[in-house]
Design a protein around this motif. Sequence first.
Motif, PDB file in Angstrom:
ATOM      1  N   THR A 135      50.536 -68.473  11.068  1.00  0.00           N
ATOM      2  CA  THR A 135      50.829 -68.453  12.504  1.00  0.00           C
ATOM      3  C   THR A 135      49.979 -67.410  13.220  1.00  0.00           C
ATOM      4  N   ILE A 136      49.841 -66.223  12.605  1.00  0.00           N
ATOM      5  CA  ILE A 136      49.010 -65.173  13.207  1.00  0.00           C
ATOM      6  C   ILE A 136      47.555 -65.643  13.315  1.00  0.00           C
ATOM      7  N   ASN A 137      47.061 -66.259  12.253  1.00  0.00           N
ATOM      8  CA  ASN A 137      45.668 -66.744  12.274  1.00  0.00           C
ATOM      9  C   ASN A 137      45.463 -67.820  13.337  1.00  0.00           C
ATOM     10  N   MET A 138      46.457 -68.692  13.496  1.00  0.00           N
ATOM     11  CA  MET A 138      46.359 -69.728  14.531  1.00  0.00           C
ATOM     12  C   MET A 138      46.324 -69.109  15.925  1.00  0.00           C
ATOM     13  N   MET A 139      47.198 -68.136  16.167  1.00  0.00           N
ATOM     14  CA  MET A 139      47.204 -67.463  17.471  1.00  0.00           C
ATOM     15  C   MET A 139      45.879 -66.751  17.720  1.00  0.00           C
ATOM     16  N   ARG A 140      45.386 -66.059  16.706  1.00  0.00           N
ATOM     17  CA  ARG A 140      44.138 -65.315  16.856  1.00  0.00           C
ATOM     18  C   ARG A 140      42.964 -66.266  17.175  1.00  0.00           C
ATOM     19  N   GLY A 141      42.932 -67.424  16.485  1.00  0.00           N
ATOM     20  CA  GLY A 141      41.858 -68.376  16.709  1.00  0.00           C
ATOM     21  C   GLY A 141      41.924 -69.011  18.091  1.00  0.00           C
ATOM     22  N   LEU A 142      43.135 -69.373  18.551  1.00  0.00           N
ATOM     23  CA  LEU A 142      43.269 -69.993  19.870  1.00  0.00           C
ATOM     24  C   LEU A 142      42.922 -69.016  20.986  1.00  0.00           C
ATOM     25  N   LEU A 143      43.399 -67.780  20.856  1.00  0.00           N
ATOM     26  CA  LEU A 143      43.143 -66.794  21.904  1.00  0.00           C
ATOM     27  C   LEU A 143      41.676 -66.387  21.958  1.00  0.00           C
ATOM     28  N   ALA A 144      40.999 -66.414  20.798  1.00  0.00           N
ATOM     29  CA  ALA A 144      39.586 -66.051  20.781  1.00  0.00           C
ATOM     30  C   ALA A 144      38.751 -67.007  21.622  1.00  0.00           C
ATOM     31  N   GLU A 145      39.198 -68.253  21.758  1.00  0.00           N
ATOM     32  CA  GLU A 145      38.478 -69.218  22.583  1.00  0.00           C
ATOM     33  C   GLU A 145      38.518 -68.846  24.062  1.00  0.00           C
ATOM     34  N   PHE A 146      39.468 -67.987  24.440  1.00  0.00           N
ATOM     35  CA  PHE A 146      39.575 -67.541  25.826  1.00  0.00           C
ATOM     36  C   PHE A 146      39.149 -66.075  25.982  1.00  0.00           C
ATOM     37  N   GLY A 147      38.509 -65.546  24.923  1.00  0.00           N
ATOM     38  CA  GLY A 147      38.010 -64.178  24.995  1.00  0.00           C
ATOM     39  C   GLY A 147      39.074 -63.119  24.836  1.00  0.00           C
ATOM     40  N   ILE A 148      40.229 -63.478  24.273  1.00  0.00           N
ATOM     41  CA  ILE A 148      41.340 -62.530  24.105  1.00  0.00           C
ATOM     42  C   ILE A 148      41.516 -62.251  22.617  1.00  0.00           C
ATOM     43  N   ASN A 177      48.966 -71.452  27.645  1.00  0.00           N
ATOM     44  CA  ASN A 177      50.020 -70.430  27.718  1.00  0.00           C
ATOM     45  C   ASN A 177      51.297 -70.908  27.042  1.00  0.00           C
ATOM     46  N   ASP A 178      51.628 -72.191  27.212  1.00  0.00           N
ATOM     47  CA  ASP A 178      52.827 -72.744  26.565  1.00  0.00           C
ATOM     48  C   ASP A 178      52.685 -72.715  25.046  1.00  0.00           C
ATOM     49  N   VAL A 179      51.480 -73.025  24.559  1.00  0.00           N
ATOM     50  CA  VAL A 179      51.241 -73.007  23.109  1.00  0.00           C
ATOM     51  C   VAL A 179      51.383 -71.594  22.553  1.00  0.00           C
ATOM     52  N   VAL A 180      50.772 -70.619  23.224  1.00  0.00           N
ATOM     53  CA  VAL A 180      50.845 -69.229  22.757  1.00  0.00           C
ATOM     54  C   VAL A 180      52.283 -68.724  22.788  1.00  0.00           C
ATOM     55  N   THR A 181      53.036 -69.092  23.810  1.00  0.00           N
ATOM     56  CA  THR A 181      54.445 -68.679  23.885  1.00  0.00           C
ATOM     57  C   THR A 181      55.250 -69.270  22.738  1.00  0.00           C
ATOM     58  N   ASP A 182      55.015 -70.557  22.466  1.00  0.00           N
ATOM     59  CA  ASP A 182      55.740 -71.208  21.364  1.00  0.00           C
ATOM     60  C   ASP A 182      55.381 -70.569  20.027  1.00  0.00           C
ATOM     61  N   LEU A 183      54.092 -70.280  19.801  1.00  0.00           N
ATOM     62  CA  LEU A 183      53.672 -69.640  18.550  1.00  0.00           C
ATOM     63  C   LEU A 183      54.230 -68.223  18.439  1.00  0.00           C
ATOM     64  N   SER A 184      54.339 -67.520  19.566  1.00  0.00           N
ATOM     65  CA  SER A 184      54.909 -66.168  19.546  1.00  0.00           C
ATOM     66  C   SER A 184      56.367 -66.209  19.131  1.00  0.00           C
ATOM     67  N   GLU A 185      57.123 -67.172  19.649  1.00  0.00           N
ATOM     68  CA  GLU A 185      58.530 -67.317  19.241  1.00  0.00           C
ATOM     69  C   GLU A 185      58.640 -67.631  17.760  1.00  0.00           C
ATOM     70  N   GLN A 186      57.749 -68.507  17.272  1.00  0.00           N
ATOM     71  CA  GLN A 186      57.752 -68.848  15.851  1.00  0.00           C
ATOM     72  C   GLN A 186      57.406 -67.640  14.996  1.00  0.00           C
ATOM     73  N   LEU A 187      56.419 -66.843  15.433  1.00  0.00           N
ATOM     74  CA  LEU A 187      56.015 -65.663  14.673  1.00  0.00           C
ATOM     75  C   LEU A 187      57.143 -64.653  14.575  1.00  0.00           C
ATOM     76  N   LEU A 188      57.838 -64.397  15.674  1.00  0.00           N
ATOM     77  CA  LEU A 188      58.946 -63.436  15.647  1.00  0.00           C
ATOM     78  C   LEU A 188      60.089 -63.926  14.767  1.00  0.00           C
ATOM     79  N   ALA A 189      60.351 -65.237  14.783  1.00  0.00           N
ATOM     80  CA  ALA A 189      61.404 -65.793  13.925  1.00  0.00           C
ATOM     81  C   ALA A 189      61.040 -65.649  12.451  1.00  0.00           C
ATOM     82  N   LEU A 190      59.780 -65.913  12.109  1.00  0.00           N
ATOM     83  CA  LEU A 190      59.338 -65.769  10.723  1.00  0.00           C
ATOM     84  C   LEU A 190      59.390 -64.307  10.282  1.00  0.00           C
ATOM     85  N   HIS A 191      59.030 -63.404  11.193  1.00  0.00           N
ATOM     86  CA  HIS A 191      59.073 -61.975  10.856  1.00  0.00           C
ATOM     87  C   HIS A 191      60.504 -61.534  10.561  1.00  0.00           C
ATOM     88  N   LEU A 192      61.455 -62.041  11.305  1.00  0.00           N
ATOM     89  CA  LEU A 192      62.858 -61.719  11.045  1.00  0.00           C
ATOM     90  C   LEU A 192      63.290 -62.250   9.684  1.00  0.00           C
TER      91      LEU A 192
END
Length: 339
Positions: A135-148, A177-192
Amino acid sequence: MQVTTIGLDLAKNIFQVHGITEDGTVAFNRSLRRAQMMSFFEKLEPCLVGMEACGSSHYWARELSKLGHAVKLIAPIYVKPYVKRGKSDAADAEAICEAVTRPTMRFVEMKSPEQQAILSLHRARDLIVRQRTQTINMMRGLLAEFGIIFAQGVGHAIRFAKSVIEGHSPELPQAANDVVTDLSEQLLALHLRVNWYGRRMTAAAKSEPRIALLQTIPGIGPITASAIVATVGSGEQFQSGRDLSAWLGLTPINKSTGGKERLGRISKMGDRYIRRLMVVGMTSRIKQIKSAPERFDPWFADILQRKPTKLAAIAMANKTARIIWAVLTHNKPYEIRTA
């Protein structure tokens, strides 16, 4: 005919049994359905039963042992040389029957339900950790396309995900933004979930004296200690600490011949999960040893001076595996030698 040895090829539903008498005569080689297994072995006199150490093998070993049979588990790699030709259930059962009678054969210790319960925690936690990394790698790859970008490490990814959930998301198109928000929720749930499994492992470690003994070894925490005890047990199946280290794949491959000794890289055979935990644990110790070498065994400081850091971590894991065997077999806590 009095059957003395049976080779049992395990499966989900259709099992294969190969039985021989004391003089080696084949008594039977037939298939059994799962529902027929217990009734078949109940009718036999107690004998030696060999099977490969694979899925469900420890369960069947415990059940057949209750009937009075002497059950031996063999690593599949040691059975393969006894398969004469082709691949079939009948040939595999015959090979197991042949391998289990070898006087120098190495066997796998049967695990108790408690050991397998602890291992289930480890297997599930390992799965969740891998999903968190994906999940972290997916977020990092998607955000890199927008320079973040955000800094490497789980902690930085968790902080970024929390900021997104709190409404401080970066400027992105609505769909992204919707995709990143959904992945963030998934990441926090997995971390818990990862933290929950960690707490369960710590609780399980408090109920097992051998896990507490292993935690007296520097670099061995509750997760590594519980994984070792659940997998190795008492360690009595190994004749020495080097045997345990070799089983974990931490010893060099020996390619010696003609009186010339040739040692290669480490074999990386055996349980890769425990090997990874031990190498990570030894890597974390290196910083401590460099900052305060007088608090540790002089051998560790010496190896760090002579070898590169990663190579020293493998050597430290090798030595620690031998210490683990000594602690388990002697049932005594580890005492640090500082001189």
